[in-house]
Design an enzyme around this catalytic site. Sequence first.
Site, PDB file in Angstrom:
ATOM      1  N   LYS A  33      62.959 -58.269 -12.830  1.00  0.00           N
ATOM      2  CA  LYS A  33      61.791 -57.726 -13.532  1.00  0.00           C
ATOM      3  C   LYS A  33      60.928 -58.875 -14.036  1.00  0.00           C
ATOM      4  O   LYS A  33      61.416 -59.793 -14.686  1.00  0.00           O
ATOM      5  CB  LYS A  33      62.243 -56.873 -14.716  1.00  0.00           C
ATOM      6  CG  LYS A  33      61.087 -56.369 -15.570  1.00  0.00           C
ATOM      7  CD  LYS A  33      61.573 -55.398 -16.633  1.00  0.00           C
ATOM      8  CE  LYS A  33      61.773 -56.039 -17.987  1.00  0.00           C
ATOM      9  NZ  LYS A  33      60.546 -56.303 -18.731  1.00  0.00           N
ATOM     10  N   ASP A  60      56.468 -55.262 -14.284  1.00  0.00           N
ATOM     11  CA  ASP A  60      56.376 -54.506 -15.533  1.00  0.00           C
ATOM     12  C   ASP A  60      55.086 -54.884 -16.269  1.00  0.00           C
ATOM     13  O   ASP A  60      55.119 -55.657 -17.220  1.00  0.00           O
ATOM     14  CB  ASP A  60      57.630 -54.860 -16.356  1.00  0.00           C
ATOM     15  CG  ASP A  60      57.708 -54.132 -17.679  1.00  0.00           C
ATOM     16  OD1 ASP A  60      57.036 -53.104 -17.849  1.00  0.00           O
ATOM     17  OD2 ASP A  60      58.471 -54.606 -18.551  1.00  0.00           O
ATOM     18  N   LEU A  61      53.962 -54.329 -15.814  1.00  0.00           N
ATOM     19  CA  LEU A  61      52.672 -54.707 -16.413  1.00  0.00           C
ATOM     20  C   LEU A  61      52.102 -53.622 -17.325  1.00  0.00           C
ATOM     21  O   LEU A  61      51.103 -53.853 -18.008  1.00  0.00           O
ATOM     22  CB  LEU A  61      51.653 -55.065 -15.316  1.00  0.00           C
ATOM     23  CG  LEU A  61      52.006 -56.271 -14.445  1.00  0.00           C
ATOM     24  CD1 LEU A  61      50.893 -56.550 -13.432  1.00  0.00           C
ATOM     25  CD2 LEU A  61      52.267 -57.510 -15.285  1.00  0.00           C
ATOM     26  N   LYS A  62      52.669 -52.427 -17.291  1.00  0.00           N
ATOM     27  CA  LYS A  62      52.272 -51.331 -18.204  1.00  0.00           C
ATOM     28  C   LYS A  62      50.766 -51.136 -18.280  1.00  0.00           C
ATOM     29  O   LYS A  62      50.158 -51.269 -19.356  1.00  0.00           O
ATOM     30  CB  LYS A  62      52.829 -51.578 -19.609  1.00  0.00           C
ATOM     31  CG  LYS A  62      54.343 -51.740 -19.670  1.00  0.00           C
ATOM     32  CD  LYS A  62      54.807 -51.865 -21.123  1.00  0.00           C
ATOM     33  CE  LYS A  62      56.298 -51.960 -21.282  1.00  0.00           C
ATOM     34  NZ  LYS A  62      56.902 -53.224 -20.874  1.00  0.00           N
ATOM     35  N   LEU A  63      50.161 -50.789 -17.164  1.00  0.00           N
ATOM     36  CA  LEU A  63      48.704 -50.617 -17.143  1.00  0.00           C
ATOM     37  C   LEU A  63      48.265 -49.418 -17.990  1.00  0.00           C
ATOM     38  O   LEU A  63      48.952 -48.391 -18.026  1.00  0.00           O
ATOM     39  CB  LEU A  63      48.212 -50.436 -15.690  1.00  0.00           C
ATOM     40  CG  LEU A  63      47.875 -51.736 -14.938  1.00  0.00           C
ATOM     41  CD1 LEU A  63      49.087 -52.626 -14.800  1.00  0.00           C
ATOM     42  CD2 LEU A  63      47.291 -51.418 -13.576  1.00  0.00           C
ATOM     43  N   ASP A  65      44.244 -48.021 -18.836  1.00  0.00           N
ATOM     44  CA  ASP A  65      42.786 -48.213 -18.869  1.00  0.00           C
ATOM     45  C   ASP A  65      42.152 -46.954 -18.296  1.00  0.00           C
ATOM     46  O   ASP A  65      42.856 -45.969 -18.057  1.00  0.00           O
ATOM     47  CB  ASP A  65      42.421 -49.480 -18.057  1.00  0.00           C
ATOM     48  CG  ASP A  65      41.134 -50.137 -18.567  1.00  0.00           C
ATOM     49  OD1 ASP A  65      40.182 -49.396 -18.892  1.00  0.00           O
ATOM     50  OD2 ASP A  65      41.081 -51.371 -18.631  1.00  0.00           O
ATOM     51  N   THR A 123      59.803 -48.424 -27.352  1.00  0.00           N
ATOM     52  CA  THR A 123      60.946 -48.339 -28.285  1.00  0.00           C
ATOM     53  C   THR A 123      60.676 -49.119 -29.571  1.00  0.00           C
ATOM     54  O   THR A 123      61.398 -48.976 -30.546  1.00  0.00           O
ATOM     55  CB  THR A 123      62.249 -48.843 -27.639  1.00  0.00           C
ATOM     56  OG1 THR A 123      61.938 -49.979 -26.858  1.00  0.00           O
ATOM     57  CG2 THR A 123      62.893 -47.788 -26.786  1.00  0.00           C
ATOM     58  N   ARG A 185      74.074 -53.111 -22.587  1.00  0.00           N
ATOM     59  CA  ARG A 185      74.963 -54.202 -23.005  1.00  0.00           C
ATOM     60  C   ARG A 185      76.372 -53.916 -22.521  1.00  0.00           C
ATOM     61  O   ARG A 185      76.902 -52.830 -22.797  1.00  0.00           O
ATOM     62  CB  ARG A 185      74.999 -54.308 -24.540  1.00  0.00           C
ATOM     63  CG  ARG A 185      73.697 -54.801 -25.169  1.00  0.00           C
ATOM     64  CD  ARG A 185      73.450 -56.266 -24.835  1.00  0.00           C
ATOM     65  NE  ARG A 185      72.188 -56.772 -25.355  1.00  0.00           N
ATOM     66  CZ  ARG A 185      71.018 -56.735 -24.715  1.00  0.00           C
ATOM     67  NH1 ARG A 185      70.918 -56.191 -23.525  1.00  0.00           N
ATOM     68  NH2 ARG A 185      69.935 -57.267 -25.262  1.00  0.00           N
ATOM     69  N   ARG A 215      69.121 -60.603 -21.514  1.00  0.00           N
ATOM     70  CA  ARG A 215      69.917 -61.687 -22.118  1.00  0.00           C
ATOM     71  C   ARG A 215      71.402 -61.713 -21.783  1.00  0.00           C
ATOM     72  O   ARG A 215      71.953 -62.809 -21.623  1.00  0.00           O
ATOM     73  CB  ARG A 215      69.684 -61.694 -23.636  1.00  0.00           C
ATOM     74  CG  ARG A 215      68.305 -62.231 -23.974  1.00  0.00           C
ATOM     75  CD  ARG A 215      67.853 -61.833 -25.330  1.00  0.00           C
ATOM     76  NE  ARG A 215      67.588 -60.395 -25.410  1.00  0.00           N
ATOM     77  CZ  ARG A 215      67.175 -59.771 -26.512  1.00  0.00           C
ATOM     78  NH1 ARG A 215      66.980 -60.459 -27.611  1.00  0.00           N
ATOM     79  NH2 ARG A 215      66.941 -58.480 -26.495  1.00  0.00           N
TER      80      ARG A 215
END
Length: 238
Positions: A33, A60-63, A65, A123, A185, A215
């Site tokens: 990602k 993952d650019l979350k457009l 507009d 979130t 996790r 992570r």
Amino acid sequence: MERRPIIALDFASKEEIIQFLKKFPKEEALFVKIGMELFYQTGPEIVSFLKSSGHDVFLDLKLHDIPNTVKKAMSGLAKLGVKITNVHAAGGIEMMEAAKAGLIEGTPTGEAVPELIAVTQLTSTSEKQMHEDQLIPVSLQESVLHYAKCADKAGLDGVVCSALEVAAIHQATNPDFVCLTPGIRPQGASVGDQKRVMTPADAKKIGSTYIVVGRPITQAENPYESYLQIKNEWNGEK
Ligand code: C5P
């Protein structure tokens, strides 16, 4: 088919990504990602680089507009050959339909159209913030489900959501609706700043389509070992 966890490459530069990928065998085809932090610095070149190294990319650019702008942007992004990309459901059904149309229009002939998923409520947004800042008077859960239904109506493939929301989203839409879940996790791993986490095995049980793990793999002493452990758990082989 064997499922791969999507590795969140939350690094500051291409150089750091190169160093990280050296810790994996060359022939290991990963699903990674890339977020806006890196994309806005490196541009589309980072996607070409990862693809030419044999990896699949979730961009993952979350457009968010006006529909026409999102359509044109998606048409351009479709040429990069990513597997998944996304928009904000808050942009509305018309915008999501335009995004999908742009992806279809821009995908080179013979290639697969990238899967398009929507972000519902981030979130990082609390119910209080949603009430006060967005003036949405319902519960956070209702808002998430409403946005998921809008995404389904607009012909999107699915949503990004917490693993804890998967069952309700599948019930509100359909069992094949893609639920891509971060906040994963492995048992005993550090939770970091994630508040609501689930193990890969539990995410599988409740029906996540994809899991995103950052992570626990990127900061691990041995990232490949950690990746294999999570992949095995995700595939039901402990
Ligand atoms: O390191 P960690 O596993 O927490 O990384 C999860 C990745 O998923 C990060 O890139 C984070 O921004 C992203 N993400 C998330 N929660 C969301 C949406 C995206 O953790 N709701």
